[in-house]
Motif scaffolding. Structure first.
Motif, PDB file in Angstrom:
ATOM      1  N   LEU A  22       0.797  -1.226   0.000  1.00  0.00           N
ATOM      2  CA  LEU A  22       0.000   0.000   0.000  1.00  0.00           C
ATOM      3  C   LEU A  22       0.837   1.288   0.000  1.00  0.00           C
ATOM      4  CD1 LEU A  22      -2.911   0.875  -0.172  1.00  0.00           C
ATOM      5  CD2 LEU A  22      -3.003   0.867   2.326  1.00  0.00           C
ATOM      6  N   PRO A  23       1.878   1.409   0.818  1.00  0.00           N
ATOM      7  CA  PRO A  23       2.662   2.656   0.786  1.00  0.00           C
ATOM      8  C   PRO A  23       3.338   2.901  -0.565  1.00  0.00           C
ATOM      9  CG  PRO A  23       3.188   1.399   2.761  1.00  0.00           C
ATOM     10  CD  PRO A  23       2.325   0.534   1.901  1.00  0.00           C
ATOM     11  N   VAL A  24       3.807   1.859  -1.194  1.00  0.00           N
ATOM     12  CA  VAL A  24       4.459   2.003  -2.505  1.00  0.00           C
ATOM     13  C   VAL A  24       3.436   2.445  -3.544  1.00  0.00           C
ATOM     14  CG1 VAL A  24       5.696   0.798  -4.350  1.00  0.00           C
ATOM     15  CG2 VAL A  24       6.236   0.300  -1.960  1.00  0.00           C
ATOM     16  N   LEU A  25       2.289   1.786  -3.590  1.00  0.00           N
ATOM     17  CA  LEU A  25       1.253   2.147  -4.553  1.00  0.00           C
ATOM     18  C   LEU A  25       0.712   3.551  -4.296  1.00  0.00           C
ATOM     19  CD1 LEU A  25      -0.729  -1.197  -4.995  1.00  0.00           C
ATOM     20  CD2 LEU A  25       1.070  -0.223  -6.433  1.00  0.00           C
ATOM     21  N   THR A  26       0.599   3.934  -3.040  1.00  0.00           N
ATOM     22  CA  THR A  26       0.135   5.284  -2.702  1.00  0.00           C
ATOM     23  C   THR A  26       1.136   6.324  -3.201  1.00  0.00           C
ATOM     24  OG1 THR A  26      -1.033   4.448  -0.769  1.00  0.00           O
ATOM     25  CG2 THR A  26      -0.559   6.808  -0.809  1.00  0.00           C
ATOM     26  N   ASP A  27       2.419   6.079  -2.972  1.00  0.00           N
ATOM     27  CA  ASP A  27       3.459   7.005  -3.431  1.00  0.00           C
ATOM     28  C   ASP A  27       3.450   7.124  -4.953  1.00  0.00           C
ATOM     29  OD1 ASP A  27       5.686   8.753  -3.095  1.00  0.00           O
ATOM     30  OD2 ASP A  27       7.038   7.098  -3.601  1.00  0.00           O
TER      31      ASP A  27
END
Length: 188
Positions: A44-49
């Motif tokens: 999730l953090p990677v996709l959000t970034d």
């Protein structure tokens, strides 16, 4: 290329650049946690970034991809705003005024698409010369091949931008830092 082709080019560039600028290929597994497992908390953090970077790039890159065609309303199309001095202004603008970074990428790729993807070309050295330059690979803007050529040229542009970003200098490097890196690399 036509307006639709330049919009497609800008949108695909924003998506591709969002991935290029957000993911460091040298950092190891992108989605894995410290123990090597892939979970929602690691993905999730990677996709959000990546998503936020794409959103942030979509307006300036697409505006840049469309900006040269403003010369259809004034001046001489594929001359007035389709030349290297104008590209220089777009490259310098974000460094002088602190906003609209990456507009120059849209403008530069617009030029490349008009030179490679269409039959007419552009006047790179206008107003010094009205000669139009093109690569003999272009298709008519109304051709059934226009979209395929746009996607192919955009993919090649993204490959070059990824290589520059990962092996030469980061595309989000300031002009001052890039010039210093260039000088130190080439002993100038």
């Amino acid at each position: 290329m036509n307006k639709d082709g330049h919009i497609l080019n800008g949108a695909l560039l924003a998506i591709g650049l969002g991935v290029i600028l957000s993911i460091d290929p040298t950092a190891g597994p992108v989605f894995a946690g410290p123990d090597g497992t892939i979970t929602v908390d690691t993905v999730l953090p990677v996709l959000t970034d990546v998503a936020w970077t794409i959103v942030a790039l979509s307006v300036p890159v697409t505006l840049g991809a469309l900006a040269p065609d403003i010369d259809t309303a004034f001046g001489r199309h594929r001359k007035t705003l389709h030349n290297l001095p104008i590209l220089g202004i777009f490259i310098a603008f974000p460094y002088l005024f602190g906003n609209l970074q990456f507009v120059w990428i849209g403008v530069a790729t617009h030029y490349l698409l008009d030179m490679v993807g269409s039959k007419r070309g552009i006047a790179l050295f206008y107003p010094l010369s009205s000669a139009e330059y093109q690569v003999p690979t272009g298709v008519a803007t109304s051709s059934e091949w226009a979209t395929r050529v746009t996607v192919l040229v955009t993919a090649l542009e993204l490959a070059v931008l990824a290589a520059v970003h990962n092996y030469v200098f980061a595309l989000d490097t300031s002009l001052t830092q890039a010039a210093g890196l260039f000088r130190s690399t080439f002993g100038m």
